[in-house]
Design a protein around this motif. Structure first.
Motif, short mmCIF file in Angstrom:
data_model
loop_
_atom_site.label_atom_id
_atom_site.label_comp_id
_atom_site.label_asym_id
_atom_site.label_seq_id
_atom_site.Cartn_x
_atom_site.Cartn_y
_atom_site.Cartn_z
N GLU A 42 0.85 -1.18 0.00
CA GLU A 42 0.00 0.00 0.00
C GLU A 42 0.89 1.23 0.00
N GLU A 43 0.61 2.15 -0.90
CA GLU A 43 1.42 3.36 -1.00
C GLU A 43 0.63 4.55 -0.48
N THR A 44 1.24 5.30 0.42
CA THR A 44 0.65 6.53 0.93
C THR A 44 1.54 7.69 0.48
N GLU A 45 1.19 8.89 0.90
CA GLU A 45 1.98 10.06 0.51
C GLU A 45 3.39 10.02 1.10
N GLU A 46 3.51 9.50 2.33
CA GLU A 46 4.80 9.52 3.02
C GLU A 46 5.60 8.23 2.87
N ILE A 49 5.68 3.64 1.80
CA ILE A 49 5.17 2.44 1.15
C ILE A 49 5.11 1.36 2.22
N ASN A 50 3.92 0.86 2.49
CA ASN A 50 3.71 -0.13 3.54
C ASN A 50 3.64 -1.52 2.91
N LYS A 98 10.50 7.19 -1.11
CA LYS A 98 9.64 7.07 0.05
C LYS A 98 10.18 6.01 1.01
#
Length: 80
Positions: free
Chosen positions: A24-28, A30-31, A68
């Motif tokens: 899952e990629e967020t603004e801050e 990558i999980n 990131k």
């Protein structure tokens, strides 16, 4: 980076067919969530979490500065 995570996890997991990776990629950041069979949890995490900590350190060191941040989470199948 996902290839590095897969390589390290595959070295310790015995039930390789049951290993799943969710990204899952967020603004801050990558999980990356690694889902394992119950029998592989202890092997991949290691005593006192040493293998999991080493995996996170490797990922942090291999990530370029302008990219990131990667967060690696290890869970058992069926956990929320």
């Amino acid at each position: 980076m996902l290839d590095l995570i897969k390589y390290v996890v595959d070295q310790f997991a015995e039930e390789k067919s049951q290993v799943e990776y969710k990204v899952e990629e967020t603004e801050e950041a990558i999980n990356v969530t690694v889902l394992l069979a119950e029998s592989d949890m202890g092997k991949v995490i290691g005593k006192q979490g040493k293998i999991a900590k080493a995996l996170r350190t490797l990922v942090r060191a291999a990530t370029p500065r302008d990219c990131k941040k990667y967060n690696v989470e290890i869970k058992e199948h069926g956990e929320a």
